[in-house]
Design an enzyme around this catalytic site. Sequence first.
Site, short mmCIF file in Angstrom:
data_model
loop_
_atom_site.label_atom_id
_atom_site.label_comp_id
_atom_site.label_asym_id
_atom_site.label_seq_id
_atom_site.Cartn_x
_atom_site.Cartn_y
_atom_site.Cartn_z
N ASP A 286 0.86 -1.16 -0.08
CA ASP A 286 -0.03 -0.02 -0.01
C ASP A 286 0.89 1.06 0.08
OD1 ASP A 286 -2.18 1.69 0.09
OD2 ASP A 286 -3.18 0.55 1.63
C1 BGC Z 1 -5.20 3.38 0.03
C2 BGC Z 1 -5.32 2.22 -0.89
C3 BGC Z 1 -5.03 2.79 -2.49
C4 BGC Z 1 -3.49 3.50 -2.57
C5 BGC Z 1 -3.58 4.26 -3.72
C6 BGC Z 1 -3.80 4.11 -0.19
O1 BGC Z 1 -3.96 5.23 0.79
O2 BGC Z 1 -4.80 2.46 1.32
O3 BGC Z 1 -6.35 1.63 -0.87
O4 BGC Z 1 -4.99 1.72 -3.64
O5 BGC Z 1 -3.71 4.47 -1.50
O6 BGC Z 1 -4.40 5.42 -3.90
#
Ligand code: BGC
Length: 763
Positions: A286
């Site tokens: 993530d």
């Molecule tokens: C989120 C993810 C997301 C990623 C990219 C993160 O802060 O937890 O779910 O895919 O950002 O935007």
Amino acid sequence: MPSPARHAVVACIAVVCLSLTGQASAQTASRPEILLKKMTLDEKIGQLVQRAGGRQRALNSRIDDAELERVRAGGVGSYLHVAGAEPLARLQKVAVQESRLGIPLLFAMDVVHGYRTIFPVPLALAATWAPEAEERAARVAADEATAAGLHWTFAPMIDIARDPRWGRIVEGAGEDPYLGARMAVAQVNGFQGGNALRPGSLMATAKHFGAYGAAIGGRDYNSADLSERTLQEVYLPPFYAAARAGAGSFMAAFNDIAGVPTTANRELLRGNLRERWGWQGLLVSDWGAIAELLNHGVAADRATAATLALDASVDMDMIGGVYADDLKAAVEKDPARLKLLDEAVLRILRVKEQLGLFDNPMQYNDTERETRELLSPEHREAARAVARQSIVLLRNEGHLLPLDPAKLRSVAVIGSLATDGMSSLGSWRGQGKPEDVVTVLKGITAAAPKLKITSAPGADPRNLDLSGIPAAVKLARAADVTILMIGEDYDLTGEARSRSSLELPASQRELARQILGTGKPVVVLLANGRPLAISELAETAPAILDTWMLGVEAGNAVADVLFGQYSPAGRLPAAFPRTSAAVPFNYSSNPTGRPADADLAKDTVRYHDLPITPLFPFGHGLSYTEFRYSDLAQSAQSVGPGERIDLSITVENAGSVSSDEVVQLYVRDPVASVARPVLELRGFKRVELAAGQRKRLTFSLTPEQFAFWSPKGQWLVESGRIDFWIGASSADLRAKGSFDISKTHTGTAPAAALPTRVTVSNN
Ligand code: BGC
């Protein structure tokens, strides 16, 4: 590895192999393997690097000259938060034509419930209880996103959420692993266009593996601390189902489970996901999560964080720059790591190949298709159909709904959310624009041109300004009926949007109190991205429709339901609690030594001051008609390994309007070596029934669907009785039966991940 026999019929010339049928196949060295051999250490690490093209600022805004140089040097494997067929074609050309090995880039974005044509938020999509609707929504999103240059979406989010304080409950399918698994599969199929990645697919990401939704206290990013059984039986089944459905990518969760941050959880990622489940796709971290291993306190420096993540088999570092900056030294220090690095590179190259990017890197960059697809009339029509299916009728005293425009002269539409396009789009809006939205006010106005429609904002959920309420009350008094839209605005749910209270925002409560105080008929439209604690409203408002955040066609969908063009048949994918303090609450709990009972005896598992039941249970939803259940039958009294048992029921639409019913099958293993939940969903089917029509539904199950995670750490099916119920919600069970499982044996998969076959025939 190919078998020796297969070797015998395959002649390899250099790296290409020709089988005796004359078909080319890559038996010894695939294109990714050939490339890997040519790559320098820097180029290998480059493939593991994902950088952001925008996000806080405009899309692609960070792609400047320095960035292009990085691409030329092979220092980037993927970009996220980029889009646009034309600009991404330019960027891709730099990678393909100007870098040494010409390896294409992967372009990614959170295309969650639509790209430009925004569908209902995922929790609302789950409320359709119609996997085919989920699949349709994901398909439309994929058609648009792939036309706009994207290869990869960070969706579906398939985290089970049993604590509605958690803001990200809006992004998933709610509280139940069986429902969650069906919706996960539907979305993977929808995004990818089938069971495997192929050229033109939008690669799906099952996220956030594995217990992100179990964050303690519902606080986003918080630790989870749960038993191995709960992890395996409740949180992992949708992921297993997504892996089996061929999801090309997985994302590791931010949080830790009992002290082990998921990004560094070797046992869960490499052990459970890859080795036990056999999934070999691209595992991405993530946002900055590898760097966050330092904050978690399991890595003293970034090099350690890099090696922990690589050991756990995290292939790509989303924006953290840890692999980019610190992996090289770590690999040089311990050459054994090179093997792990090579594996990660291969997994990334393989998905690039499966998506067809080596053969046709510009396949996703068709500007004409982009213009044609985005917000096309067909896509809007699909969004309207799915939005209607998402609406849940929570309450309808005295059959206030549907409204008959012929019997009304005037309607007051009250609430700032009724004109708030942004809030209809909800969290993760892709490229959705508020001006694309048919707001609730617009939809109602278009549907009832002869009615006098007045409107006033009354009060806004974002602030405590109550000065608009008197004007709204005046309009309500003057109208035959008031449509009152209250609830959460788009910014109250989603990532980092956990709330300590599940009450309506204070201004919305006050607005409701005063409008309902007029004594005139009021229909409440609830806007929400999570279950809310609305006990007071549920006692005072005669009609409540849960209209979530329904996307670009919100207003049309709402009008269809309000005026009876469509009978609501959505069902809650997560229970509404009586108060904020009653969460987490889940229908599928263990019985305990003092089970909750109908008499609500004091010395049982309950609060002293609150009934143990939810306000609106899991699976609840009313209709404009009534359904009768009859003629329960079963194909056998007992079922053994390798056999199936069929459970059948007839459902009749006993009213005068056509409507869908969601028929639900619940089971219980009443005596086992470990306590089993009092109810578990094991099948459902949304069926359409014309007035007076009867249909016969048959649920077909195998013993493996009753396996539980044994204390020995394996799936176990124990012999003995199974009780089952078929009904209209987890608290409206209409018919009961039981059968025996004849033999104890081991299972192979999470029980909730396995689909029950449902067949429907006319009766
Ligand atoms: C989120 C993810 C997301 C990623 C990219 C993160 O802060 O937890 O779910 O895919 O950002 O935007």
